[in-house]
Design an enzyme around this catalytic site. Structure first.
Site, PDB file in Angstrom:
ATOM      1  N   TYR A 678       0.775  -1.228   0.000  1.00 23.11           N
ATOM      2  CA  TYR A 678       0.000   0.000   0.000  1.00 23.11           C
ATOM      3  C   TYR A 678       0.815   1.292   0.000  1.00 23.11           C
ATOM      4  O   TYR A 678       0.279   2.342  -0.316  1.00 23.11           O
ATOM      5  CB  TYR A 678      -0.926   0.008   1.218  1.00 23.11           C
ATOM      6  N   LEU A 679       2.075   1.221   0.387  1.00 18.64           N
ATOM      7  CA  LEU A 679       2.893   2.433   0.450  1.00 18.64           C
ATOM      8  C   LEU A 679       3.776   2.521  -0.781  1.00 18.64           C
ATOM      9  O   LEU A 679       4.611   1.644  -1.011  1.00 18.64           O
ATOM     10  CB  LEU A 679       3.748   2.427   1.724  1.00 18.64           C
TER      11      LEU A 679
END
Length: 719
Positions: A678-679
């Site tokens: 997600y990052l």
């Protein structure tokens, strides 16, 4: 094994209009396991790297190896520097690989190792003995003590026993009468034997394993050698599951070639299965990126073999995923404005959709999908039931809250009490309604499909999952930007980074169970910290002994640490004395072993007595110094030198305290999931360059391999 929705077998369609990019769906595989960490470096090497020191010039041999390594690195296909847009359909032109590696066949247990039933040994055929073995070898774990696990195991074992009954005719009808302890003992014997293997045996076993796996590790993609991800077929076993999964303990069946579909280039040799049988199906689909696929029997999930994380196709998919999330920045204000307006819509479907969008945006909830009766009762935003959401109003200040309590992905509990606006509170009360039961859907007029269709009216390819990636990365960027780290130590910078990562993991509900040894580990770290403070105290006492006036000049050094009580100091010094004497004895024995091996005369017992006397003298001195506020060092040092040592010890204590707190804070948070999925990795790379932190301290070896395309981000790059 990789799981992904994008590359599921598809029906052939007419050629579609060219698309700029295609983003891989990862709903089923987004929360995969954290990549394995790189091997630990030796302390000396690690210290050199942290201190910024360099080693002596490399020898000609080392130079040769280095040159070869650099040459290999130059040969890496830097796809991110090419035109990788494509038309979104054809993924490759040629594909050659060796198929998949099947697990070895089951080896029957020795005749003296048996399952006992009602106190008598069972004579089981291999098929039913293997299933018993799966349970017996984990008998001492929490899994085997879980009632649901036991129930599902015994139910599936009985099915196998029906097909392959005990040879002695015994009917196994009661789990409570089964005794698997001999199997556990055998497993422990095998484990100990493996631990006690000689270096030569371990080396031979490793070489045999590598030789077996070598053909499957790589494939030829468009003529380039690319690494394959998990090419191993999952071995049969008992399903563990995560959280309160209803099927934990169920039997995962052994797969045969007939269960596998192979995807390979047309006109190239089809690999032969490594076990008897023929492939279930062979396809030549260059619009997908999987090499093999099958369906597992417990949950009915489709599994895939993909290229490795660092491959060009995986990298392109990752990069496109994060670019799509970045594109959302152009539309997010309009989307938020619309759903804020629709929170008051007179059309119930629009009002429900707006409220669901609010929760997906603000709380980063997963969209959620329909579940069958046999699947785990996990939900997302669109599949929430009335029982999962309660309303609370604080009578003192009038604040209104929505309380969520449900099982999310992987049966991980999601609990959150969040303050909401009056309109959202009103909507939830309306959606729950008087006519609804706890089992009814909260958003009965919204589905994941309809929600995603609505989102795509704003931006091509936009789904609720893109929002999740967008919010995770923007939150991470905001938290990192909020910290001015000028003058901070590397340890302090890493702690701030970890805290930002932790906040995102909490937002995304990336939880894990605290390690069983966490409390014991923290206790050891606490004692280690006290020992470091003790060393600082002795340095301060030594300073005051050398220069008494420093006691008044440096009150910060004269203040005694409350943790270092007289009782603790006495116990600590006594324990250190014991360890030092034990060390002296071990060294004496080792020295004599070495002398005996060299044919030399062994040391006399008087040598050991002298060494022990020296140890006792040292600790007698420390005992005499207790409570005096004075100390002498082994080597004479000036006041300035001692103050320098104190400063270094202070820095050491500060770094260790930061690391210890970070470890405790993250005990129930899975930091790896957000970092992997997600990052945007370019946020980390840019942050490392901005604050002069080696990226290797943030990304382990596996992540460095996974994200080579992100390494070019400069210090000014922002998500």
């Amino acid at each position: 094994m990789d799981v992904d929705d994008e590359d599921k077998p598809k029906k052939k369609k007419k050629a579609a209009a060219p698309r700029k990019s295609r983003v891989k769906k990862e709903e089923d595989g987004e929360d995969g396991e954290t990549p394995k960490k790189a091997p630990r470096k030796s302390k000396a090497k690690k210290d050199k790297e942290e201190d910024g020191t360099t080693s002596a010039p490399a020898s000609p041999t080392k130079k040769g190896k280095k040159a070869k390594k650099e040459e290999e690195e130059e040969e890496v296909f830097k796809w991110w520097e090419q035109d990788v847009e494509g038309d979104g359909s054809q993924k490759w032109q040629t594909l050659v690989h060796s198929g998949v590696l099947f697990p070895p066949p089951y080896e029957p247990l020795p005749k003296n190792v048996r399952v006992l039933y009602d106190g008598k040994p069972l004579d089981l055929p291999p098929e039913s003995e293997e299933v018993a073995w799966f349970f017996g070898k984990i008998l001492d774990t929490d899994h085997a003590k879980d009632p649901t696990f036991q129930k599902n195991f015994f139910k599936d074992w009985q099915k196998i026993l029906k097909e392959h009954p005990p040879r002695d005719g015994t009917r196994v009808t009661s789990f409570d009468k089964c005794d698997f302890r001999q199997l556990l003992a055998h497993h422990e014997t095998q484990r100990d034997a493996k631990k006690n293997m000689s270096q030569e045996e371990k080396k031979a076993a490793k070489e045999a394993k590598e030789k077996l796996e070598l053909p499957f590790r790589t494939c030829l993609l468009d003529g380039r050698k690319e690494k394959v991800g998990n090419f191993r077929i999952e071995p049969p076993d008992l399903f563990r599951g995560r959280g309160e999964h209803p099927k934990k303990g169920a039997l995962k069946l052994r797969l045969s070639p007939e269960d596998i579909t192979i995807n390979i280039g047309e006109g190239v040799p089809v690999p032969e299965p490594g076990v008897p049988g023929k492939w279930g199906k062979v396809v030549h689909d260059n619009t997908v990126t999987w090499l093999a696929t099958w369906k597992e029997n417990v949950n009915g999930n489709t599994k895939y073999v993909f290229l490795a994380a660092g491959s060009s196709l995986k990298g392109q998919s990752d990069m496109q995923k994060f670019e799509k999330a970045r594109d959302l920045k152009k539309y997010v204000d309009a989307i938020r404005g619309d759903y804020e307006r629709d929170l008051k819509s007179k059309i119930m479907a629009e009002r429900q959709r707006a409220t669901a969008m609010y929760f997906i945006d603000v709380l980063a909830l997963r969209a959620g999908n329909e579940k069958g009766e046999e699947e785990a009762d996990t939900v997302g935003c669109c599949s929430l039931r009335c029982e999962h959401v309660t309303l609370e109003r604080d009578t003192t200040d009038g604040r209104e809250y929505v309380v969520f309590d449900f099982l999310g992905k992987d049966s991980i509990r999601y609990y959150n009490r969040v303050e909401v606006s009056a309109q959202v509170f009103k909507n939830i009360r309306l959606f729950k309604g008087d006519n609804k039961t706890d089992e009814d859907a909260l958003f009965d007029r919204v589905s994941t499909t309809s929600l995603n269709k609505h989102l795509q009216s704003y931006m091509k390819g936009l789904t609720a999952k893109v929002f999740r990636t967008f919010n995770a990365s923007t939150t991470f960027q905001r938290l990192l930007d909020a910290e001015d780290l000028e003058g901070a130590s590397v340890a302090e910078k890493i702690a701030k980074y970890t805290e930002a990562n932790r906040q995102v993991a909490i937002l995304c509900n990336h939880q894990r169970a605290a390690p069983k040894t966490h409390d014991a580990t923290m206790a050891k770290l606490s004692e280690k910290l006290k020992a470091m403070k003790y060393d600082r105290m002795k340095l301060c006492h030594a300073l005051f002994t050398v220069e008494p006036k420093k006691r008044k000049q440096r009150p910060d050094l004269a203040k005694e640490d409350e943790e270092l009580t007289a009782e603790w100091i006495a116990e600590y010094e006594d324990e250190q004395r014991r360890l030092a004497l034990e060390k002296a004895e071990k060294k004496f024995a080792k020295d004599n072993e070495k002398l005996a091996a060299e044919g030399k005369e062994e040391l006399k017992e008087s040598v050991l007595k002298e060494r022990k006397a020296a140890v006792n003298a040292e600790y007698d001195k420390l005992k005499h110094e207790r409570g005096t506020g004075k100390a002498t060092l082994k080597q004479n040092k000036s006041a300035e030198q001692i103050e320098t040592l104190i400063e270094k010890q202070d820095a050491k204590i500060k770094t260790f305290s930061i690391q210890t707190k970070s470890r405790d804070d993250t005990k129930t948070v899975a930091l790896g999931t957000s970092k992997i999925n997600y990052l945007d990795p370019r946020i980390t790379v840019a942050w490392c360059k901005k604050w002069d932190v080696p990226v290797e301290k943030m990304f382990n070896k596996s992540l460095l391999v996974k994200f080579p395309w992100a390494m070019g981000a400069d210090a000014e790059w922002v998500f």
